[in-house]
Scaffold this motif. Structure first.
Motif, mmCIF file in Angstrom:
data_model
loop_
_atom_site.group_PDB
_atom_site.id
_atom_site.type_symbol
_atom_site.label_atom_id
_atom_site.label_comp_id
_atom_site.label_asym_id
_atom_site.label_seq_id
_atom_site.Cartn_x
_atom_site.Cartn_y
_atom_site.Cartn_z
ATOM 1 N N PRO A 141 0.823 -1.211 0.000
ATOM 2 C CA PRO A 141 0.000 0.000 0.000
ATOM 3 C C PRO A 141 0.856 1.259 0.000
ATOM 4 O O PRO A 141 2.062 1.212 0.273
ATOM 5 N N GLU A 142 0.220 2.376 -0.290
ATOM 6 C CA GLU A 142 0.956 3.636 -0.425
ATOM 7 C C GLU A 142 1.682 4.017 0.856
ATOM 8 O O GLU A 142 2.800 4.514 0.826
ATOM 9 N N ASN A 143 1.060 3.775 2.006
ATOM 10 C CA ASN A 143 1.693 4.202 3.262
ATOM 11 C C ASN A 143 2.735 3.216 3.776
ATOM 12 O O ASN A 143 3.400 3.481 4.775
ATOM 13 N N ASN A 144 2.898 2.062 3.111
ATOM 14 C CA ASN A 144 3.946 1.085 3.424
ATOM 15 C C ASN A 144 4.073 0.859 4.933
ATOM 16 O O ASN A 144 5.043 1.283 5.566
ATOM 17 N N PRO A 145 3.108 0.180 5.543
ATOM 18 C CA PRO A 145 3.098 0.034 7.004
ATOM 19 C C PRO A 145 4.196 -0.899 7.506
ATOM 20 O O PRO A 145 4.115 -2.120 7.359
ATOM 21 N N LEU A 146 5.227 -0.330 8.090
ATOM 22 C CA LEU A 146 6.350 -1.093 8.631
ATOM 23 C C LEU A 146 6.443 -0.850 10.137
ATOM 24 O O LEU A 146 6.015 0.193 10.624
ATOM 25 N N TYR A 147 7.020 -1.804 10.855
ATOM 26 C CA TYR A 147 7.278 -1.618 12.283
ATOM 27 C C TYR A 147 8.673 -1.018 12.425
ATOM 28 O O TYR A 147 9.683 -1.717 12.350
ATOM 29 N N SER A 148 8.728 0.291 12.629
ATOM 30 C CA SER A 148 9.988 1.025 12.525
ATOM 31 C C SER A 148 11.002 0.665 13.602
ATOM 32 O O SER A 148 12.201 0.892 13.422
ATOM 33 N N ASP A 149 10.560 0.112 14.728
ATOM 34 C CA ASP A 149 11.497 -0.240 15.794
ATOM 35 C C ASP A 149 12.068 -1.647 15.644
ATOM 36 O O ASP A 149 12.890 -2.074 16.457
ATOM 37 N N MET A 150 11.646 -2.357 14.606
ATOM 38 C CA MET A 150 12.179 -3.699 14.366
ATOM 39 C C MET A 150 13.371 -3.621 13.417
ATOM 40 O O MET A 150 13.470 -2.709 12.592
ATOM 41 N N TYR A 151 14.275 -4.580 13.543
ATOM 42 C CA TYR A 151 15.357 -4.708 12.576
ATOM 43 C C TYR A 151 14.786 -5.265 11.272
ATOM 44 O O TYR A 151 13.765 -5.950 11.273
ATOM 45 N N VAL A 152 15.468 -4.956 10.170
ATOM 46 C CA VAL A 152 14.967 -5.366 8.855
ATOM 47 C C VAL A 152 14.731 -6.874 8.803
ATOM 48 O O VAL A 152 13.642 -7.346 8.445
ATOM 49 N N LYS A 153 15.744 -7.633 9.175
ATOM 50 C CA LYS A 153 15.616 -9.090 9.092
ATOM 51 C C LYS A 153 14.586 -9.603 10.099
ATOM 52 O O LYS A 153 13.845 -10.560 9.820
ATOM 53 N N GLU A 154 14.516 -8.966 11.250
ATOM 54 C CA GLU A 154 13.527 -9.343 12.259
ATOM 55 C C GLU A 154 12.111 -9.118 11.726
ATOM 56 O O GLU A 154 11.226 -9.965 11.889
ATOM 57 N N TYR A 155 11.904 -7.971 11.078
ATOM 58 C CA TYR A 155 10.579 -7.656 10.535
ATOM 59 C C TYR A 155 10.177 -8.660 9.453
ATOM 60 O O TYR A 155 9.043 -9.151 9.438
ATOM 61 N N LEU A 156 11.100 -8.972 8.558
ATOM 62 C CA LEU A 156 10.782 -9.923 7.494
ATOM 63 C C LEU A 156 10.538 -11.324 8.061
ATOM 64 O O LEU A 156 9.732 -12.088 7.533
ATOM 65 N N GLY A 157 11.211 -11.648 9.159
ATOM 66 C CA GLY A 157 10.932 -12.909 9.842
ATOM 67 C C GLY A 157 9.529 -12.924 10.424
ATOM 68 O O GLY A 157 8.827 -13.944 10.376
#
Length: 231
Positions: free
Chosen positions: A81-97
């Motif tokens: 989506p346009e707002n690209n909802p990510l958890y900003s306090d997570m590490y990249v690899k942690e978030y993808l996990g």
């Protein structure tokens, strides 16, 4: 994945966001979805992705209605989506996990997709430390982690600098060789660079559904054609 939409209408109160939309999208097409703000593009993408409920039998995915097997169909769709909802306090690899766990995908594949979208140097950083371009790459990795057959992208290069735009376009072009892609953007050069077909929506209706060449027609540019069709 082939998408067939027939007489799709969606209203918010008295306002029709989509008005009797009908179209077919074949496998491995890259579709440019165009329209001014408020035209109904985001509503259409949210309905196709299953984020918003669709009327019974208005959309079929490879011949199957969404309500017949919603979880299976959702598993075949990736949505950025346009707002690209990510958890900003997570590490990249942690978030993808975390996303892999939600999608019931083996975490062994994470490094493969990190490499594919070009974020290996950033994988051990927290998401809030990333540039907007890298955040978009993380969102794109999350959207394709479960290897969907249909990828829906809402303004994927919005706010990026020229170099980042070119990098994301190249990724989309590569992904489009093996998946069906629906791309919504206000950047008309992006449609011309990536898409084989353009669908123009205005006031909830499809005004044009044709090739880039036919859309331009007598006009000298996509911008000129877009302005004339929507004015």
């Amino acid at each position: 994945m082939k998408i067939e939409i027939k007489d799709l209408t969606k209203s918010y109160g008295d306002q029709k966001a989509l008005n009797s939309i009908s179209l077919t999208i074949d496998k491995h097409e890259i579709i440019g979805l165009l329209g001014p703000n408020g035209a109904g593009k985001s509503t259409l993408m949210k309905i196709i992705s299953g984020v918003l409920k669709s009327p019974e039998d208005s959309i079929r995915y490879d011949g199957v209605g969404f309500n017949q097997n919603p979880e299976f169909i959702k598993s075949r769709i990736g949505f950025l989506p346009e707002n690209n909802p990510l958890y900003s306090d997570m590490y990249v690899k942690e978030y993808l996990g975390f996303v892999a766990n939600l999608q019931k995908v083996s975490k062994d594949q994470i490094d493969l997709f990190i490499d594919r979208v070009g974020i290996s140097p950033e994988k051990n950083k927290k998401i809030h430390q990333l540039s907007k371009g890298y955040k978009q790459r993380v969102g794109l990795a999350a959207a394709i982690l479960h290897q969907p057959e249909l990828l829906i992208l809402d303004e994927p290069t919005n706010g990026l600098d020229p170099n980042q735009i070119l990098e994301i376009r190249n990724l989309i072009r590569e992904i489009g060789q093996e998946k069906t892609v629906i791309l919504s953007t206000h950047i008309l050069q992006e449609v011309e660079a990536l898409c084989t077909r353009v669908i123009l929506i205005h006031q909830g209706r499809i005004l044009q559904d044709t090739s880039i060449e036919s859309f331009k027609g007598k006009y000298s540019s996509l911008e000129e054609a877009f302005k004339d069709y929507t004015s």
